[in-house]
Design an enzyme around this catalytic site. Sequence first.
Site, PDB file in Angstrom:
ATOM      1  N   PHE A 109     -12.394  24.351  -3.479  1.00  0.00           N
ATOM      2  CA  PHE A 109     -11.616  24.204  -4.953  1.00  0.00           C
ATOM      3  C   PHE A 109     -10.164  24.348  -4.563  1.00  0.00           C
ATOM      4  CE2 PHE A 109     -11.822  28.501  -6.043  1.00  0.00           C
ATOM      5  CZ  PHE A 109     -10.557  28.667  -7.166  1.00  0.00           C
ATOM      6  N   LYS A 110      -9.873  25.376  -3.624  1.00  0.00           N
ATOM      7  CA  LYS A 110      -8.420  25.776  -3.542  1.00  0.00           C
ATOM      8  C   LYS A 110      -7.799  24.480  -2.848  1.00  0.00           C
ATOM      9  CE  LYS A 110      -9.461  29.972  -4.273  1.00  0.00           C
ATOM     10  NZ  LYS A 110      -9.055  31.292  -3.598  1.00  0.00           N
ATOM     11  N   ASP A 111      -8.406  23.649  -2.373  1.00  0.00           N
ATOM     12  CA  ASP A 111      -7.592  22.242  -1.706  1.00  0.00           C
ATOM     13  C   ASP A 111      -7.023  21.539  -2.757  1.00  0.00           C
ATOM     14  OD1 ASP A 111      -8.136  22.692   1.014  1.00  0.00           O
ATOM     15  OD2 ASP A 111     -10.262  21.846   0.839  1.00  0.00           O
ATOM     16  N   THR A 142      -8.690  30.559  -0.028  1.00  0.00           N
ATOM     17  CA  THR A 142      -7.149  30.319  -0.249  1.00  0.00           C
ATOM     18  C   THR A 142      -6.471  30.344   1.166  1.00  0.00           C
ATOM     19  OG1 THR A 142      -7.066  31.467  -2.180  1.00  0.00           O
ATOM     20  CG2 THR A 142      -5.006  31.412  -1.057  1.00  0.00           C
TER      21      THR A 142
END
Length: 483
Positions: A109-111, A142
């Site tokens: 999800f950090k993308d 991250t």
Amino acid sequence: MKYISTRGGGEPLSYTEALLEGLARDGGLAVPETMPRVEPETLERWRALTYPQLATEVLGLFATDIPRDDLARMTAAAYAAFPSEVVPLRSIGDGLTLVGLSEGPTLAFKDMAMQFLGQVLEYALARTGAVLNVLGATSGDTGSAAEHALRGKDRISVFMLSPRGRMSAFQRAQMFSLDDENIHNIAIDGVFDDCQNLVKQLAGDIAFKQANHLGAVNSINLARITAQSVYYFWAWLRATDAGGPREVSFTVPSGNFGNVLSGFYAKRMGLPIRRLVLATNENNVLDEFFRTGVYRPRTAAETLATSSPSMDISKASNLERFIFELVGRDPQLVVQAWTELDEQGFFDASADQPRFAGEFGLVSGTSTHDDRIQTIRQVHAAAGDIIDPHTADGVKVAREHVEPSVPMLVLETAKPQKFAETIREALGVDLEYAPDVRAMLDAPQHVTEMADDARALRAFIEAAALRGATVGETAVGADRHDS
């Protein structure tokens, strides 16, 4: 829109100024001077937008110093590497819906925020003619998301700290297999909190920060928080019917409080969120805080290594932004709380604890290794989905907070391939990897191992940092070694 520090120091900054500064000069975090509002009729108009278009609208409320056409170009570029839907939603039974946030280049999800951050950092630096040496810490995802978003960029170098031996093999390979000259991986002998403390120590040294053009991409960077708020709007628009606001709840696996803070901001902006359910693993400092009101971070020795390693965090940097709202945006009370934390190892907000679930809609729960294994098995049996262990933490806790007629959306954190050992334990299967992924896993790894030593880190950065405003002006740092 201007941005101020949670601790009250310095002049208000624009979005791009706050973006480049990272940690505020007084040690606080940048927050909006006033929270933008989104009216119900505006939400309805947004239903037909693509994800990049929605991102332009939401981020445009924060980044008022960036021309709208420039912002639209950056959001389009940021999400070009994602599938057309960008964030798919899918039911997994028991009244739960997964919000698919792991479709980007590093499968996490950090993308979602980091791809935009790469675009806007490059844009801001080009406008000023400056360079930036990004100093960050990662517990797993991250670091890879930042490095893949910033690799090869002329005006940016990345110094990413990670806890040695605490990430999955896939997470290490995603970072350490990169051999771009502007990427510097540093494995610290310690836990994530040690890495984060080093970042804060160096970023808090104003002379060193200015001399070495330091910036941040951790979730202390406000651009990350604002970019992540977009998918709360996107998910709400797809989980509700047109014609009027209808509340939903979100469950968010959380370690550093950045992802759930983005939802908190979305709720404060007017998005009809009933509950934000924070899910922790065995390092459940945040769960303890939201249940009792007492915030008591653990020491490095007390921070457990778990099978959801990206959440192996005991000091949640972004909690300070929540405390700022809790104390009525009074920076003196924020400073008082953190002074107590430094002096006695905790602060007590138990008098305000009833407001957490009431006024703010924040509740929490804890998941263990056995819970993760059982949840992965249950979801696979019921829906045919394989979820990663962090998402499993979220699903387990979400089930405890489902309410009739209120959709419960669980934020997915990563693809299960990143945590193959846990999936093998849960399901007895070996996940298949695409040829390019297998090549990454087998590639030589480049990383510098270092003690938990601020002086050694300072020397490393001083030797390798970009200097001045000249594009491509790099110096060779301390020798890397293959591991």
